[in-house]
Design a protein around this motif. Structure first.
Motif, short mmCIF file in Angstrom:
data_model
loop_
_atom_site.label_atom_id
_atom_site.label_comp_id
_atom_site.label_asym_id
_atom_site.label_seq_id
_atom_site.Cartn_x
_atom_site.Cartn_y
_atom_site.Cartn_z
N ARG A 81 1.16 -1.12 -0.13
CA ARG A 81 -0.04 -0.17 0.04
C ARG A 81 0.72 1.33 -0.39
O ARG A 81 1.31 1.50 0.88
CB ARG A 81 -0.58 0.20 1.02
CG ARG A 81 -1.81 0.96 1.25
CD ARG A 81 -2.90 0.54 2.36
NE ARG A 81 -2.87 0.28 3.86
CZ ARG A 81 -2.77 1.21 4.68
NH1 ARG A 81 -2.94 2.46 4.71
NH2 ARG A 81 -1.68 1.26 5.76
N VAL A 82 0.83 1.89 -1.27
CA VAL A 82 1.92 3.32 -1.22
C VAL A 82 1.19 4.86 0.24
O VAL A 82 1.84 4.77 0.34
CB VAL A 82 1.45 3.73 -2.08
CG1 VAL A 82 2.43 3.37 -3.44
CG2 VAL A 82 -0.46 4.12 -2.98
N LEU A 83 0.38 4.22 0.54
CA LEU A 83 0.13 5.51 1.59
C LEU A 83 0.28 4.94 3.09
O LEU A 83 0.65 5.47 3.63
CB LEU A 83 -1.86 5.16 1.96
CG LEU A 83 -2.06 6.38 2.86
CD1 LEU A 83 -2.04 8.08 2.56
CD2 LEU A 83 -3.72 6.32 3.09
N ALA A 84 1.15 3.27 3.34
CA ALA A 84 1.86 2.90 3.67
C ALA A 84 3.48 3.19 4.08
O ALA A 84 3.94 2.64 4.76
CB ALA A 84 0.87 1.82 4.70
N GLY A 85 3.93 3.56 2.30
CA GLY A 85 5.03 4.21 1.56
C GLY A 85 5.41 3.16 1.19
O GLY A 85 6.98 3.07 1.48
N ALA A 86 4.73 2.12 0.93
CA ALA A 86 5.71 0.94 -0.20
C ALA A 86 5.89 1.87 -1.02
O ALA A 86 5.05 2.15 -1.61
CB ALA A 86 4.80 0.01 0.16
N PRO A 87 6.40 0.92 -1.49
CA PRO A 87 6.65 0.94 -3.41
C PRO A 87 5.79 0.96 -4.23
O PRO A 87 5.66 1.52 -5.86
CB PRO A 87 7.87 0.15 -3.66
CG PRO A 87 7.87 -0.79 -2.66
CD PRO A 87 7.16 -0.69 -1.74
N GLY A 88 4.75 0.09 -3.98
CA GLY A 88 3.62 0.00 -5.12
C GLY A 88 3.39 -0.50 -6.48
O GLY A 88 3.69 -0.95 -7.38
N ASP A 89 5.03 -1.69 -6.39
CA ASP A 89 5.35 -1.99 -7.20
C ASP A 89 4.63 -3.92 -7.26
O ASP A 89 5.63 -4.42 -8.56
CB ASP A 89 6.81 -2.14 -7.75
CG ASP A 89 7.35 -2.56 -6.96
OD1 ASP A 89 6.88 -3.04 -5.38
OD2 ASP A 89 8.59 -2.24 -6.56
N SER A 90 4.22 -4.27 -6.57
CA SER A 90 3.89 -5.92 -6.10
C SER A 90 3.03 -6.11 -7.85
O SER A 90 2.08 -5.10 -8.38
CB SER A 90 3.31 -5.73 -5.15
OG SER A 90 2.46 -7.38 -5.33
N THR A 91 3.61 -7.32 -8.17
CA THR A 91 2.14 -7.91 -9.26
C THR A 91 1.48 -9.18 -9.26
O THR A 91 0.91 -9.38 -9.50
CB THR A 91 3.40 -8.51 -10.61
OG1 THR A 91 4.32 -9.02 -10.45
CG2 THR A 91 4.10 -7.14 -11.25
N ALA A 92 1.37 -9.16 -7.72
CA ALA A 92 0.73 -10.17 -7.24
C ALA A 92 -1.02 -10.41 -8.07
O ALA A 92 -1.10 -11.20 -8.52
CB ALA A 92 0.65 -10.70 -5.72
N ILE A 93 -1.56 -9.72 -7.66
CA ILE A 93 -2.89 -9.55 -7.89
C ILE A 93 -2.99 -9.37 -9.33
O ILE A 93 -4.02 -10.61 -10.11
CB ILE A 93 -3.50 -7.81 -7.69
CG1 ILE A 93 -3.90 -7.83 -6.27
CG2 ILE A 93 -5.24 -8.08 -8.22
CD1 ILE A 93 -4.28 -6.54 -5.61
N LEU A 94 -2.08 -8.28 -10.52
CA LEU A 94 -2.31 -9.20 -11.98
C LEU A 94 -2.09 -10.46 -12.50
O LEU A 94 -2.47 -10.80 -12.84
CB LEU A 94 -0.46 -8.25 -12.45
CG LEU A 94 -0.85 -6.74 -12.16
CD1 LEU A 94 -0.16 -5.89 -12.86
CD2 LEU A 94 -2.67 -6.37 -12.89
#
Length: 325
Positions: free
Chosen positions: A312-325
């Motif tokens: 979650r980018v709102l928690a500072g993560a980079p937002g680059d996971s492809t798990a859902i895709l």
């Protein structure tokens, strides 16, 4: 001259606000921050719905002389580049040394780390205390997800958090910080902070309107009304991705000097309640497979948004996971 005889206290105001993700591989550089200085700090903060806005509103109403330095804020992201943090700190320290204010009022997040220091706010406040001296007043308004440290409390006179998540009371927090500073300045409040730290990170259940946190905040309000001399009780649900030693839930009771015994009792009672309720701090989230099955079963009925709470980018993560895709 006694503070109480000063017709118009001079209060320096500043803001450094960042929630730092210690596990992100991407540091946060200067160009990610919105920075303003001087009178722009006041014009932007007034009516902004921020803790600094609340501080300035209350100080305006009291007719004090405001001395704005800077405001620097960025969305949650990786650790802040250390040299940029040092430049902000030195700018505030230089202003304190040059103008010798009666008090300093700050909005800080409380969970900011740099690429060198995990407790940036503790470092900042220690140096500010040295700069303003033992008789200067320092008041701080924090996010309730702060990593509250002893260094922060020792260096400040007033150090409190907002009480609600989602954060609907940040302006009220700022107003209370300002009132506290003015009370210390006029001698009507000699605050003492009592800290209890619980070695526990919350995996879920972070909203204050429901679940275990609602119970704990109701309990805190009740204790604040009963305990003699209690001025504030702040409960801190530490941002668990900062990654510093000594992290955990925190209870801070701010009370009038001479009422430390009742403050210790209230802080201990709340700390024990945190620990008793530790198994209740969970979120009931769908797995990816469950979410996709649900979408397939209701195909064409409504739009769906799939959110990866672990990235979650709102928690500072980079937002680059492809798990859902």
């Amino acid at each position: 001259m006694n503070r109480a005889t000063l017709p118009q206290p001079r209060v320096m105001v500043a803001r450094i606000f960042h929630e730092s993700h210690g596990f992100s591989p991407l540091p946060t550089p200067q160009d990610c921050f919105l920075v303003s200085r001087g009178d722009a700090v006041l014009s932007e903060a007034r009516g902004s719905g921020t803790t600094l806005g609340g501080i300035i509103s209350a100080l305006d109403a009291a007719g004090v002389e405001l001395m704005p330095v800077l405001s620097a804020s960025a969305p949650p992201s990786g650790l802040v580049e250390h040299d940029f943090y040092l430049s902000l700190k030195q700018e505030i320290l230089a202003a304190v040394k040059a103008h010798a204010p009666d008090a300093i009022a700050l909005e800080l997040h409380g969970a900011m780390g740099t690429t060198v220091l995990p407790d940036a706010e503790g470092d900042l406040l220690r140096d500010l205390r040295l700069a303003i001296g033992p008789d200067g007043v320092i008041g701080v308004g924090l996010d309730l997800h702060a990593h509250l440290t002893e260094a922060m409390l020792v260096a400040s006179d007033i150090c409190i958090a907002c009480k609600e998540n989602p954060h609907s009371d940040v302006v009220a927090c700022g107003e209370k910080v300002a009132r506290g500073i003015l009370s210390v300045l006029d001698g009507s409040l000699r605050p003492v902070s009592t800290l209890v730290k619980i070695p526990m990170l919350l995996p879920g259940g972070n909203e204050t309107a429901t679940g275990p946190l609602r119970d704990l905040h109701d309990m805190a309000r009740g204790l604040a009304a009963q305990a003699a001399g209690t001025w504030d009780i702040s409960l801190y649900n530490v941002f668990r991705f900062l990654d510093d030693a000594g992290m955990g839930q925190a209870v801070v009771v701010t009370s009038a000097e001479g009422t430390e015994m009742s403050a210790r009792a209230a802080a201990s009672e709340l700390g024990e309640a945190f620990w008793r309720k530790r198994s209740e701090f969970v979120d009931h989230l769908m797995s990816i497979d469950e979410a996709l099955d649900h979408v397939a079963e209701h195909a064409g009925t409504t739009p769906y948004v799939l959110a990866d709470m672990g990235d979650r980018v709102l928690a500072g993560a980079p937002g680059d996971s492809t798990a859902i895709l």
